[in-house]
Motif scaffolding. Structure first.
Motif, PDB file in Angstrom:
ATOM      1  N   ASN A  61      12.900  15.884 -38.510  1.00  0.00           N
ATOM      2  CA  ASN A  61      11.844  14.864 -38.491  1.00  0.00           C
ATOM      3  C   ASN A  61      11.174  14.753 -37.127  1.00  0.00           C
ATOM      4  O   ASN A  61       9.942  14.708 -37.010  1.00  0.00           O
ATOM      5  CB  ASN A  61      12.422  13.508 -38.890  1.00  0.00           C
ATOM      6  CG  ASN A  61      12.740  13.409 -40.366  1.00  0.00           C
ATOM      7  OD1 ASN A  61      12.164  14.112 -41.187  1.00  0.00           O
ATOM      8  ND2 ASN A  61      13.663  12.536 -40.719  1.00  0.00           N
ATOM      9  N   ILE A  62      11.987  14.695 -36.086  1.00  0.00           N
ATOM     10  CA  ILE A  62      11.447  14.541 -34.736  1.00  0.00           C
ATOM     11  C   ILE A  62      10.696  15.805 -34.313  1.00  0.00           C
ATOM     12  O   ILE A  62       9.650  15.731 -33.655  1.00  0.00           O
ATOM     13  CB  ILE A  62      12.575  14.177 -33.766  1.00  0.00           C
ATOM     14  CG1 ILE A  62      13.009  12.714 -34.028  1.00  0.00           C
ATOM     15  CG2 ILE A  62      12.154  14.369 -32.308  1.00  0.00           C
ATOM     16  CD1 ILE A  62      14.249  12.281 -33.279  1.00  0.00           C
ATOM     17  N   GLY A  63      11.191  16.978 -34.734  1.00  0.00           N
ATOM     18  CA  GLY A  63      10.477  18.216 -34.439  1.00  0.00           C
ATOM     19  C   GLY A  63       9.110  18.257 -35.092  1.00  0.00           C
ATOM     20  O   GLY A  63       8.124  18.713 -34.486  1.00  0.00           O
ATOM     21  N   LEU A  64       9.023  17.764 -36.326  1.00  0.00           N
ATOM     22  CA  LEU A  64       7.740  17.740 -37.035  1.00  0.00           C
ATOM     23  C   LEU A  64       6.779  16.712 -36.444  1.00  0.00           C
ATOM     24  O   LEU A  64       5.571  16.958 -36.347  1.00  0.00           O
ATOM     25  CB  LEU A  64       7.971  17.427 -38.513  1.00  0.00           C
ATOM     26  CG  LEU A  64       8.608  18.520 -39.375  1.00  0.00           C
ATOM     27  CD1 LEU A  64       8.969  17.960 -40.752  1.00  0.00           C
ATOM     28  CD2 LEU A  64       7.665  19.709 -39.530  1.00  0.00           C
ATOM     29  N   CYS A  65       7.318  15.558 -36.068  1.00  0.00           N
ATOM     30  CA  CYS A  65       6.459  14.435 -35.665  1.00  0.00           C
ATOM     31  C   CYS A  65       6.109  14.426 -34.180  1.00  0.00           C
ATOM     32  O   CYS A  65       5.119  13.791 -33.787  1.00  0.00           O
ATOM     33  CB  CYS A  65       7.132  13.118 -36.041  1.00  0.00           C
ATOM     34  SG  CYS A  65       7.312  12.880 -37.832  1.00  0.00           S
ATOM     35  N   PHE A  66       6.884  15.122 -33.366  1.00  0.00           N
ATOM     36  CA  PHE A  66       6.611  15.161 -31.928  1.00  0.00           C
ATOM     37  C   PHE A  66       6.558  16.603 -31.423  1.00  0.00           C
ATOM     38  O   PHE A  66       7.319  16.992 -30.531  1.00  0.00           O
ATOM     39  CB  PHE A  66       7.671  14.364 -31.164  1.00  0.00           C
ATOM     40  CG  PHE A  66       7.666  12.890 -31.459  1.00  0.00           C
ATOM     41  CD1 PHE A  66       6.811  12.038 -30.780  1.00  0.00           C
ATOM     42  CD2 PHE A  66       8.507  12.364 -32.432  1.00  0.00           C
ATOM     43  CE1 PHE A  66       6.800  10.674 -31.060  1.00  0.00           C
ATOM     44  CE2 PHE A  66       8.500  11.012 -32.717  1.00  0.00           C
ATOM     45  CZ  PHE A  66       7.642  10.161 -32.034  1.00  0.00           C
ATOM     46  N   PRO A  67       5.654  17.400 -31.979  1.00  0.00           N
ATOM     47  CA  PRO A  67       5.567  18.802 -31.542  1.00  0.00           C
ATOM     48  C   PRO A  67       5.138  18.938 -30.081  1.00  0.00           C
ATOM     49  O   PRO A  67       5.332  19.999 -29.476  1.00  0.00           O
ATOM     50  CB  PRO A  67       4.525  19.399 -32.492  1.00  0.00           C
ATOM     51  CG  PRO A  67       3.678  18.235 -32.902  1.00  0.00           C
ATOM     52  CD  PRO A  67       4.627  17.083 -32.996  1.00  0.00           C
ATOM     53  N   GLU A  68       4.550  17.869 -29.533  1.00  0.00           N
ATOM     54  CA  GLU A  68       4.110  17.930 -28.139  1.00  0.00           C
ATOM     55  C   GLU A  68       5.279  17.874 -27.160  1.00  0.00           C
ATOM     56  O   GLU A  68       5.120  18.204 -25.967  1.00  0.00           O
ATOM     57  CB  GLU A  68       3.141  16.784 -27.835  1.00  0.00           C
ATOM     58  CG  GLU A  68       3.754  15.391 -27.810  1.00  0.00           C
ATOM     59  CD  GLU A  68       3.866  14.747 -29.197  1.00  0.00           C
ATOM     60  OE1 GLU A  68       4.091  13.517 -29.253  1.00  0.00           O
ATOM     61  OE2 GLU A  68       3.730  15.466 -30.193  1.00  0.00           O
ATOM     62  N   LEU A  69       6.473  17.455 -27.635  1.00  0.00           N
ATOM     63  CA  LEU A  69       7.658  17.412 -26.786  1.00  0.00           C
ATOM     64  C   LEU A  69       8.325  18.786 -26.767  1.00  0.00           C
ATOM     65  O   LEU A  69       8.384  19.467 -27.803  1.00  0.00           O
ATOM     66  CB  LEU A  69       8.659  16.373 -27.300  1.00  0.00           C
ATOM     67  CG  LEU A  69       8.193  14.918 -27.356  1.00  0.00           C
ATOM     68  CD1 LEU A  69       9.324  14.029 -27.894  1.00  0.00           C
ATOM     69  CD2 LEU A  69       7.756  14.422 -25.987  1.00  0.00           C
ATOM     70  N   ASP A  70       8.857  19.178 -25.612  1.00  0.00           N
ATOM     71  CA  ASP A  70       9.591  20.441 -25.567  1.00  0.00           C
ATOM     72  C   ASP A  70      10.974  20.248 -26.200  1.00  0.00           C
ATOM     73  O   ASP A  70      11.354  19.129 -26.574  1.00  0.00           O
ATOM     74  CB  ASP A  70       9.703  20.964 -24.134  1.00  0.00           C
ATOM     75  CG  ASP A  70      10.439  20.018 -23.182  1.00  0.00           C
ATOM     76  OD1 ASP A  70      11.293  19.226 -23.651  1.00  0.00           O
ATOM     77  OD2 ASP A  70      10.169  20.075 -21.969  1.00  0.00           O
ATOM     78  N   ALA A  71      11.716  21.319 -26.340  1.00  0.00           N
ATOM     79  CA  ALA A  71      12.991  21.286 -27.051  1.00  0.00           C
ATOM     80  C   ALA A  71      13.968  20.298 -26.406  1.00  0.00           C
ATOM     81  O   ALA A  71      14.695  19.576 -27.105  1.00  0.00           O
ATOM     82  CB  ALA A  71      13.606  22.685 -27.097  1.00  0.00           C
ATOM     83  N   ALA A  72      13.996  20.257 -25.077  1.00  0.00           N
ATOM     84  CA  ALA A  72      14.927  19.348 -24.386  1.00  0.00           C
ATOM     85  C   ALA A  72      14.572  17.889 -24.655  1.00  0.00           C
ATOM     86  O   ALA A  72      15.452  17.050 -24.872  1.00  0.00           O
ATOM     87  CB  ALA A  72      14.909  19.629 -22.886  1.00  0.00           C
ATOM     88  N   ALA A  73      13.283  17.577 -24.627  1.00  0.00           N
ATOM     89  CA  ALA A  73      12.851  16.193 -24.871  1.00  0.00           C
ATOM     90  C   ALA A  73      13.114  15.794 -26.323  1.00  0.00           C
ATOM     91  O   ALA A  73      13.504  14.652 -26.595  1.00  0.00           O
ATOM     92  CB  ALA A  73      11.369  16.040 -24.531  1.00  0.00           C
ATOM     93  N   GLN A  74      12.900  16.699 -27.250  1.00  0.00           N
ATOM     94  CA  GLN A  74      13.203  16.409 -28.647  1.00  0.00           C
ATOM     95  C   GLN A  74      14.700  16.154 -28.837  1.00  0.00           C
ATOM     96  O   GLN A  74      15.096  15.212 -29.534  1.00  0.00           O
ATOM     97  CB  GLN A  74      12.749  17.558 -29.540  1.00  0.00           C
ATOM     98  CG  GLN A  74      11.246  17.666 -29.681  1.00  0.00           C
ATOM     99  CD  GLN A  74      10.834  18.805 -30.610  1.00  0.00           C
ATOM    100  OE1 GLN A  74      11.685  19.471 -31.215  1.00  0.00           O
ATOM    101  NE2 GLN A  74       9.534  19.031 -30.743  1.00  0.00           N
ATOM    102  N   ALA A  75      15.537  16.985 -28.225  1.00  0.00           N
ATOM    103  CA  ALA A  75      16.984  16.815 -28.342  1.00  0.00           C
ATOM    104  C   ALA A  75      17.437  15.483 -27.748  1.00  0.00           C
ATOM    105  O   ALA A  75      18.321  14.806 -28.296  1.00  0.00           O
ATOM    106  CB  ALA A  75      17.698  17.975 -27.651  1.00  0.00           C
ATOM    107  N   ALA A  76      16.821  15.090 -26.626  1.00  0.00           N
ATOM    108  CA  ALA A  76      17.172  13.810 -26.002  1.00  0.00           C
ATOM    109  C   ALA A  76      16.799  12.652 -26.914  1.00  0.00           C
ATOM    110  O   ALA A  76      17.546  11.661 -27.023  1.00  0.00           O
ATOM    111  CB  ALA A  76      16.476  13.679 -24.650  1.00  0.00           C
TER     112      ALA A  76
END
Length: 315
Positions: A61-76
């Protein structure tokens, strides 16, 4: 609305584990607020460390909704969201079973009551439209201390929890309507009532349309459009968030959606999703990302939650 009637059948031995769970919830709800928040944070740390399919759902969900964040920010953000589940558990207990005196001690600010007062001055009912944030049950009770509200709910599988939770909700709510009780809901709104409602879950309903949510097609029920059309109620966005460092909660009623409902249910549903998206962006870690919001897909599009074989081996 009368409280549910207690039946002696609820005391049958098969219900004893459920009653034990109710007892644990009651104990948690009667802790001092600061201790309760500490317990919630400790529970969140445990949730973070337990392997669960919910982590994968939140990641998707977060990957789909916040594609502007890099992988580290999404994981956080995923980690913060999973930690938030611990607070959600204790906040549900607090909303259901805390005493009125304990609720009065919770720090609270609320903005936008003038929008509700204006609607009432016009003799209009009000749909308070919000999202599934972790503290929705608690904030529904908090706002009920300022305004009389009703709610919609889905019946629980456990008869013990159904009796307990419905009885608790009716302690503060003016009424609780089953999600299928459209007639009762419309009547309440036509009579000038206020209804809290969250249409942001994938209900797999025939009355759903695909509307953008963070630019992703999301199956969304059109009930907000239809309830407003049938009742003449105003639709007011209702946002709530938990403040840091035990400073309580901030609640906000936005201005009514203009020219709502319109002629097109799909357009109105997209407007509602956009309003909820704006709320989520203010406190993304407090949103219920562990729900499969994009479970229903447009024709021909793949299941976004399906794990690949390589992912399964790595878990």
């Amino acid at each position: 609305m009368p409280r549910p009637i207690f039946s002696r059948s609820l005391l049958a031995p098969r219900h004893w584990p459920a009653w034990l769970g109710v007892g644990v919830i009651w104990v948690i709800a009667h802790m001092p607020y600061s201790l309760l928040m500490f317990v919630g944070r400790r529970l969140g740390a445990i949730v973070l460390r337990i392997p669960s399919a919910r982590r994968h759902i939140a990641q998707v969900n977060i990957g789909l909704c916040f594609p502007e964040l890099d992988a580290a920010a999404q994981a956080a953000l995923v980690d913060r969201n999973l930690r938030d589940i611990g607070l959600m558990l204790v906040e549900f207990a607090l909303g259901w079973m805390a005493s009125d005196r304990a609720m009065a001690r919770i720090p609270l600010s609320i903005e936008g009551l003038e929008h509700l007062e204006s609607a009432r001055a016009q003799g209009k009912g009000v749909l308070l439209v919000g999202g599934h944030f972790s503290h929705l049950e608690l904030c529904a009770r908090l706002v009920s201390e300022r305004i009389r509200i009703a709610g919609m709910y889905r019946k629980m599988d456990s008869t013990v929890f159904e009796w307990t939770v419905l009885r608790a909700r009716l302690h503060y709510a003016e009424a609780m309507f089953d999600k299928d009780d459209i007639r009762g809901t419309v009547k309440h709104l036509r009579n000038g009532g206020t209804l809290w409602y969250a249409p942001d879950q994938d209900m797999r309903s025939k009355d759903s349309v695909f509307a953008p949510f963070f630019d992703v097609p999301a199956a969304t029920i059109t009930a907000t459009h239809h309830l407003a059309r049938m009742s003449g109620a105003m639709v007011i966005p209702f946002f709530h968030r938990r403040l840091p460092n035990g400073r309580g909660y901030a609640l906000r009623l936005g201005a009514p959606l203009e020219n709502f409902p319109g002629a097109d249910a799909r357009v109105d549903t997209a407007r509602v999703n956009a309003s909820i998206e704006q709320m989520v962006r203010e406190a993304p870690e407090q949103y219920l990302w562990v729900h499969k919001r994009f479970k229903t897909r447009p024709l021909g599009q793949p299941d976004v939650y399906e794990r690949k074989a390589s992912q399964e081996r790595s878990v």
